[in-house]
Scaffold this active site. Structure first.
Site, PDB file in Angstrom:
ATOM      1  N   ASP A 187     -86.401  80.114 -75.137  1.00 47.03           N
ATOM      2  CA  ASP A 187     -86.158  79.500 -76.442  1.00 47.03           C
ATOM      3  C   ASP A 187     -87.344  78.652 -76.893  1.00 47.03           C
ATOM      4  OD1 ASP A 187     -85.740  77.691 -74.393  1.00 47.03           O
ATOM      5  OD2 ASP A 187     -83.641  77.318 -74.891  1.00 47.03           O
TER       6      ASP A 187
ATOM      7  N   ASP B 273     -73.779  90.558 -69.728  1.00 53.07           N
ATOM      8  CA  ASP B 273     -74.524  90.886 -68.509  1.00 53.07           C
ATOM      9  C   ASP B 273     -73.670  90.680 -67.255  1.00 53.07           C
ATOM     10  OD1 ASP B 273     -76.847  91.759 -69.619  1.00 53.07           O
ATOM     11  OD2 ASP B 273     -78.072  90.031 -69.073  1.00 53.07           O
TER      12      ASP B 273
END
Length: 511
Positions: free
Chosen positions: A272, A119
Site C-alpha cells: 500500500d 486466498d
C-alpha cells in the site's frame, strides 16, 4: 599468584573500559540525543501544523466536491462505475461482516461490482465465503467470487490478480476494504465526488474506527498510537503536501492513477505504501477525510500484534532502502516534497522513531548506570521524551490517564520494531515475511470460556532477556549509583516481564 592474576584481569578491564566502552557509550549517547532531537522537532512541527489546519482551514476545502445527482437523460450512467475489492485469507470470524457491509453500500446496483478475492487455504472457510457470496447474489447484488492457484505476492498479488478480470475494464475507481472493515452505506457518496471533480486526485483515504478498542489494555494502547497517526500525521500530510501513506484499506483509488503508477507490486510487505509513493512521484495528489470513519478491528492477541508490527516496521524500512534514490532523481515533484517524503515520512517516522525508542531508553540509558563516567543530560533523559509523549497524546484525549502505561508498552514494542527495521534496511531473513493479522470478531463473545494455558504458548524470550537486563541495571543503580534511574528501570523491567510471560492482550490458545 591468584591475587596477582585477578589484579591484572581487573586492570585489563579498567583499560578496556576507559579506551573502548566509555568512548563508545558516549558516542552512542550523542547519536541517540541527535535522533531524539530529530523526533521531537518533527512532533512539534506536526503539532503546530495541525493547530493551524484546525484554526484556519479544513484540508479538503480547496478541493471541489459536489454530490453526484440523478440525471433523467443519462439515468444511472451519470454515476461512475466502481469496483469494490475485499481481499481475504481464512477469515472465518469476519468474512460476513465485510461482505455484508460492501454489499450494503449505497450506489446504483448496475454501477458497482463487489469482488471477493479469497486466498483461503481452509476448504471449509472457502465454502462458507462462497455461500455468503451466493446469498448476496440472489438478492441482485453484482458480486464476483475470485480465487487463484497460489498465494504469490500475498495481498498485493491477490489485488493485482483481481484487476486482470475483463469486467474491471468497465470501472473507473476501486475501493478496497480488508476483511474486518465495515464501511457505512454512504461511503462512496462521500468519497467518489472528490475523484470525479478533481482530475489530479488519485486516492481518497478514510479514517479507521476501532470497534474493539476497549477489549483490553493492549487495544487501548494501540488506539492511542493509531489515533495520533490519523489525527495528526495523515491530516497534516493531506493538507500540506497532498501526500501520505495509503493505509491499504478504507480508501478509493482512481484506476487510471493506479495503473500509471505501475499497479500492485509485491517487492515489499507494505504494498500500500509502495503504491502511494510511486503514484505521488508521478504527480498524483491524495485526500484524507478525517470525518469519514470505517469500522474495523484491532489485533487483540499479543502474537497477532507482534506480527503486524513486524510487517509495519520492516516493510517501510525496506521500501526506503529500495526507493530513496528514485525519489531523489524524480523530476515531477518539488524538492520540498522530496525532502518531506525522504526525511520526515520515511527517515524520522519509520526508522529513527523505532530505533531511538528502544536503543536509547532500553539499552543505552540503563547502560549509563553501569558506566557512571557517561552522563545523559536531563533534557535528553526527561524533557524530550515527556514532550514527545504529551504531543502524541493529543490524538486520544480519553486515554490521557493511561499515558504511563502507553510509554511502557511502546518501549516494549520498540524492541520488535527496531529488530524489524534493521531486517528491512539490510534485507535480512524475514524481510518478506507476511503473516495475516488474526481477527477474532465476535468469537470470544460467543465462547467466553477461559482457556487452559500452556507455558510454552506464553513465553517470549526477547522480552524476558531485555527485562532481566533492565532490572539488573535498576538494582545496580539502587545499590551503588543512586541517581534515581532505578525507579524508571524497575517499572520498565516489569513491563518487559509482563510481555515476556505473555500477560498482554487477549489470550487464545493454539488449537
Amino acid at each position: 599468584m591468584d591475587t596477582l592474576q585477578g589484579g591484572q584481569f581487573g586492570l585489563v578491564l579498567q583499560q578496556a573500559k576507559a579506551t573502548l566502552i566509555v568512548p563508545l557509550l558516549k558516542f552512542l549517547v550523542v547519536v541517540c540525543l541527535g535522533m531524539s532531537l530529530m523526533l521531537v522537532v518533527e512532533k512539534v512541527y506536526m503539532g503546530i501544523m495541525i493547530i493551524l489546519i484546525k484554526l484556519f482551514r479544513r484540508p479538503v476545502k480547496h478541493w471541489k466536491w459536489e454530490a453526484i445527482k440523478d440525471d433523467v437523460e443519462l439515468g444511472n450512467s451519470a454515476y461512475p462505475m466502481v469496483l469494490v475489492q475485499i481481499p481475504m485469507y481464512n477469515e472465518r470470524e469476519v468474512y460476513q461482516l465485510s461482505i455484508g457491509a460492501a454489499c450494503g453500500l449505497s450506489w446504483p446496483s448496475d454501477r458497482i461490482i463487489i469482488q471477493v478475492l479469497d486466498d483461503s487455504t481452509d476448504p471449509t472457510i472457502k465454502d462458507l465465503v462462497v455461500l455468503e457470496c451466493q446469498r448476496w447474489a440472489s438478492k441482485g447484488i453484482n458480486i464476483k467470487y475470485e480465487i487463484r492457484d497460489d498465494r504469490n505476492g500475498f495481498k498485493a498479488g491477490s489485488l493485482k490478480e483481481g484487476m486482470k478480470h475483463s469486467y474491471v475494464k468497465l470501472c473507473d475507481y476501486v475501493a478496497i476494504f480488508d476483511a474486518d472493515f465495515q464501511p457505512e452505506p454512504d461511503f462512496l457518496y462521500r468519497t467518489i465526488p472528490f475523484l470525479v471533480h478533481n482530475s489530479d486526485i488519485a486516492l481518497v483515504q478514510a479514517r479507521w474506527k476501532f470497534v474493539n478498542s476497549d477489549e483490553c489494555l493492549m487495544t487501548r494502547m494501540q488506539e492511542m498510537s493509531l489515533d495520533y497517526h490519523f489525527t495528526v500525521e495523515q491530516e497534516v500530510g493531506s493538507a500540506t503536501y497532498a501526500f501520505f501513506g495509503f493505509n491499504g484499506t478504507a480508501g478509493v483509488w482512481r484506476i487510471a492513477a493506479l495503473n500509471e503508477a505501475g499497479g500492485w507490486k509485491d517487492c515489499t510487505t507494505v504494498e500500500d505504501m509502495d503504491l502511494a509513493v510511486r503514484a505521488s512521484l508521478r504527480g498524483w495528489k491524495f485526500v484524507y477525510l478525517s470525518d469519514l470513519k470505517v469500522k474495523n478491528e484491532l489485533p487483540s492477541t499479543f502474537k497477532a500484534y507482534r506480527s503486524q508490527q513486524h510487517r509495519w516496521s520492516c516493510g517501510p524500512a525496506n521500501l526506503f532502502r529500495k526507493m530513496v534514490m528514485e525519489i531523489v532523481r524524480n523530476k515531477k515533484v518539488s524538492p520540498l516534497k522530496k525532502f518531506h517524503v525522504i526525511y520526515s515520512f520515511f527517515f524520522v517516522r519509520k526508522i529513527v522513531a523505532h530505533i531511538v525508542t528502544f536503543v536509547f531508553y532500553s539499552v543505552i540509558l540503563p547502560a549509563t548506570v553501569l558506566v557512571p563516567e557517561v552522563h545523559v543530560p536531563m533534557w535528553g533523559a526527561v524533557y524530550i521524551p515527556s514532550t514527545i509523549t504529551l504531543l502524541n497524546a493529543v490524538g486520544t484525549p480519553r486515554s490521557l490517564h493511561l499515558l504511563i502505561f502507553w510509554i511502557l508498552f511502546e518501549n516494549v514494542m520498540s524492541l520488535h520494531r527496531t529488530k524489524a527495521t534493521f531486517i528491512g534496511l539490510f534485507e535480512a531473513g524475514r524481510v518478506n515475511e507476511w503473516v495475516v493479522t488474526e481477527k477474532l470478531g465476535d468469537s470470544l463473545k460467543k465462547d467466553p470460556r477461559k482457556p487452559r494455558l500452556r507455558i510454552g504458548e506464553r513465553l517470549h524470550m526477547l522480552e524476558l532477556i531485555v527485562g532481566f537486563y533492565v532490572f539488573f541495571c535498576g538494582c545496580y543503580d539502587l545499590a551503588f549509583v543512586k541517581n534515581g534511574y532505578f525507579i524508571y528501570l524497575f517499572i520498565q523491567s516489569v513491563a518487559f516481564f509482563i510481555a515476556g510471560f505473555g500477560y498482554v492482550g487477549t489470550f487464545v490458545p493454539n488449537s
